[in-house]
Design an enzyme around this catalytic site. Structure first.
Site, PDB file in Angstrom:
ATOM      1  N   ARG A 189     -52.812   7.385  -4.630  1.00 56.18           N
ATOM      2  CA  ARG A 189     -51.928   7.586  -5.649  1.00 56.18           C
ATOM      3  C   ARG A 189     -50.488   8.078  -5.195  1.00 56.18           C
ATOM      4  O   ARG A 189     -49.362   7.605  -5.696  1.00 56.18           O
ATOM      5  CB  ARG A 189     -52.325   8.690  -6.536  1.00 56.18           C
ATOM      6  CG  ARG A 189     -53.747   7.849  -7.650  1.00 56.18           C
ATOM      7  CD  ARG A 189     -54.662   9.072  -8.048  1.00 56.18           C
ATOM      8  NE  ARG A 189     -53.947   9.491  -9.048  1.00 56.18           N
ATOM      9  CZ  ARG A 189     -54.140  10.867  -9.649  1.00 56.18           C
ATOM     10  NH1 ARG A 189     -55.309  11.269  -9.575  1.00 56.18           N
ATOM     11  NH2 ARG A 189     -53.447  11.526 -10.548  1.00 56.18           N
TER      12      ARG A 189
ATOM     13  N   TYR B  23     -59.435   0.509  -2.118  1.00 60.84           N
ATOM     14  CA  TYR B  23     -58.948   0.768  -3.509  1.00 60.84           C
ATOM     15  C   TYR B  23     -57.728  -0.499  -3.870  1.00 60.84           C
ATOM     16  O   TYR B  23     -57.296  -0.954  -3.058  1.00 60.84           O
ATOM     17  CB  TYR B  23     -58.348   1.931  -3.382  1.00 60.84           C
ATOM     18  CG  TYR B  23     -59.115   3.201  -3.312  1.00 60.84           C
ATOM     19  CD1 TYR B  23     -59.929   3.791  -4.398  1.00 60.84           C
ATOM     20  CD2 TYR B  23     -59.621   3.781  -2.108  1.00 60.84           C
ATOM     21  CE1 TYR B  23     -60.419   4.934  -4.332  1.00 60.84           C
ATOM     22  CE2 TYR B  23     -60.529   4.722  -2.048  1.00 60.84           C
ATOM     23  CZ  TYR B  23     -60.878   5.381  -3.251  1.00 60.84           C
ATOM     24  OH  TYR B  23     -61.748   6.505  -3.053  1.00 60.84           O
TER      25      TYR B  23
ATOM     26  N   ARG C  97     -65.786  11.090  -4.256  1.00 62.85           N
ATOM     27  CA  ARG C  97     -65.547  11.762  -5.295  1.00 62.85           C
ATOM     28  C   ARG C  97     -64.075  11.663  -6.104  1.00 62.85           C
ATOM     29  O   ARG C  97     -63.307  12.070  -6.083  1.00 62.85           O
ATOM     30  CB  ARG C  97     -65.382  13.304  -5.009  1.00 62.85           C
ATOM     31  CG  ARG C  97     -66.797  13.665  -4.212  1.00 62.85           C
ATOM     32  CD  ARG C  97     -66.734  15.228  -3.833  1.00 62.85           C
ATOM     33  NE  ARG C  97     -67.905  15.463  -3.095  1.00 62.85           N
ATOM     34  CZ  ARG C  97     -68.056  16.566  -2.264  1.00 62.85           C
ATOM     35  NH1 ARG C  97     -66.969  17.734  -2.456  1.00 62.85           N
ATOM     36  NH2 ARG C  97     -69.141  17.036  -1.773  1.00 62.85           N
TER      37      ARG C  97
ATOM     38  N   ASP D 218     -61.393  10.916  -9.107  1.00 58.32           N
ATOM     39  CA  ASP D 218     -60.813  11.952  -9.699  1.00 58.32           C
ATOM     40  C   ASP D 218     -60.936  11.496 -11.222  1.00 58.32           C
ATOM     41  O   ASP D 218     -61.269  10.279 -11.547  1.00 58.32           O
ATOM     42  CB  ASP D 218     -59.243  12.319  -9.798  1.00 58.32           C
ATOM     43  CG  ASP D 218     -59.207  12.891  -8.394  1.00 58.32           C
ATOM     44  OD1 ASP D 218     -59.939  13.664  -7.802  1.00 58.32           O
ATOM     45  OD2 ASP D 218     -58.042  12.465  -7.780  1.00 58.32           O
TER      46      ASP D 218
END
Length: 267
Positions: A216, A110, A50, A52
Site C-alpha cells: 500500500r 498482490y 495476515r 489487514d
C-alpha cells in the site's frame, strides 16, 4: 491426526482483517467457528498472510490439524455450505504434518486497483481506490522499475521494531491500464481535444514476501509520481535513505487483493 491446507478467497469489507481480534469479526475466526462445528472438534487455522481490515483475497493459504475422518478434499465442499457468502474455500487437500504456510519459500502476488475517473464508480467502490486527479501512468511504470530486485524496503513499510530484516525481493511490478471512455465523459464538442482517458489502473506486484503495509505504501508512492509530486528517478534515493517519511502515503486498504501464494517446493 492430519494437516489440511485450504485456499481461501474472501471479500474483506466486513472483517477486521485475517487475524483474530478482540474488537471485531475476522476471517480466521469465521473459519475457526465453522470448521469446529463441521468437524466436531476445536479447530484453529494458521494463515499464510495476515491481511489487514478491508483487504481482500483470492488465494490466501491456511492450514489446520484435525482427527476427523472426513477426507481433506471434501472439507472445502462441506465448509462452503456453512460459511457466509463473502468467504469461500477454493480448494482443500492434505499436506505433510510439518507444512507451515508462513515459514517456507513463497512467491506472493498482490494487485491494487485504482479507479481513475472523474466521478466514483459505485460498482467498484469496495474493491478499488477512486482517484480523479491527473495521473501519468508511464511515469508510474518508470518509478516501479526501480523497485524490482532485492532491496532494503525500510522506506516503504510501517515500522515494526520486532522486524529486524527489511530486505525483500520483488520479482515483478507492473502498472497496467485498461482505458474506459466513460471515465472522463466529453461534455461539449469543444472539449474533445482536451478529454482525458481514464479507466482502471492495476498495480500488480510479485515478491518473496512483504513488510507491514509495504504494498500500500508502494502504491501511494507511485501515485505521488503519477501526480507529478515525485520524479521517477527519486525512487532509488528513497530506497537508499531508509526513511519512511520520504515515501508516499499508505493507500487505502480496500483497493488491495492478495491474488495467490505459490510455494517453491510445490512447483
Amino acid at each position: 491426526m492430519k494437516r489440511v491446507k485450504l485456499i481461501v478467497a474472501y471479500d474483506g469489507t466486513n472483517y477486521c482483517g485475517w487475524q483474530v481480534q478482540p474488537n471485531g469479526v475476522s476471517v480466521s475466526s469465521m473459519l475457526n467457528q465453522h470448521l469446529s462445528e463441521l468437524l466436531g472438534e476445536k479447530i484453529y487455522v494458521l494463515g499464510a498472510s495476515r491481511t489487514d481490515a478491508g483487504v481482500h483475497a483470492r488465494g490466501n493459504v491456511a492450514v489446520f490439524d484435525t482427527s476427523a475422518r472426513m477426507p481433506a478434499e471434501r472439507i472445502s465442499y462441506a465448509l462452503n455450505t456453512r460459511l457466509p457468502a463473502d468467504i469461500r474455500i477454493q480448494d482443500s487437500c492434505e499436506v505433510a504434518p510439518d507444512f507451515h504456510p508462513r515459514f517456507r519459500k513463497t512467491r506472493k502476488t498482490y494487485e491494487y486497483k485504482i479507479c481513475y475517473r472523474r466521478f466514483p464508480d459505485p460498482i467498484n467502490r469496495l474493491y478499488s481506490l477512486f482517484y480523479h486527479w491527473d495521473l501519468d501512468v508511464e511515469k508510474m511504470r518508470q518509478a516501479a522499475s526501480y523497485l524490482v530486485g532485492t532491496h532494503d524496503f525500510t522506506s516503504f513499510c510501517t515500522n515494526k521494531p520486532e522486524i529486524k530484516n527489511r530486505v525483500r525481493t520483488i520479482y515483478s511490478l507492473d502498472v497496467l491500464f485498461e482505458p474506459d471512455p466513460t471515465a472522463f465523459p466529453v461534455e461539449t464538442p469543444r472539449d474533445c481535444c482536451a478529454v482525458k482517458t481514464g479507466g482502471m489502473i492495476t498495480v500488480r506486484i510479485c515478491g518473496n514476501g512483504f513488510l507491514y503495509n509495504m504494498v500500500r505504501i508502494i502504491v501511494g508512492t507511485l501515485l505521488e509520481v503519477g501526480g507529478g509530486r515525485l520524479a521517477p528517478d527519486e525512487i532509488p534515493k528513497i530506497l537508499e535513505a531508509k526513511d519512511r517519511s520520504l515515501a508516499g502515503d499508505t493507500a487505502q486498504a480496500h483497493g488491495l487483493t492478495l491474488m495467490n501464494i505459490e510455494y517453491e517446493e510445490e512447483n
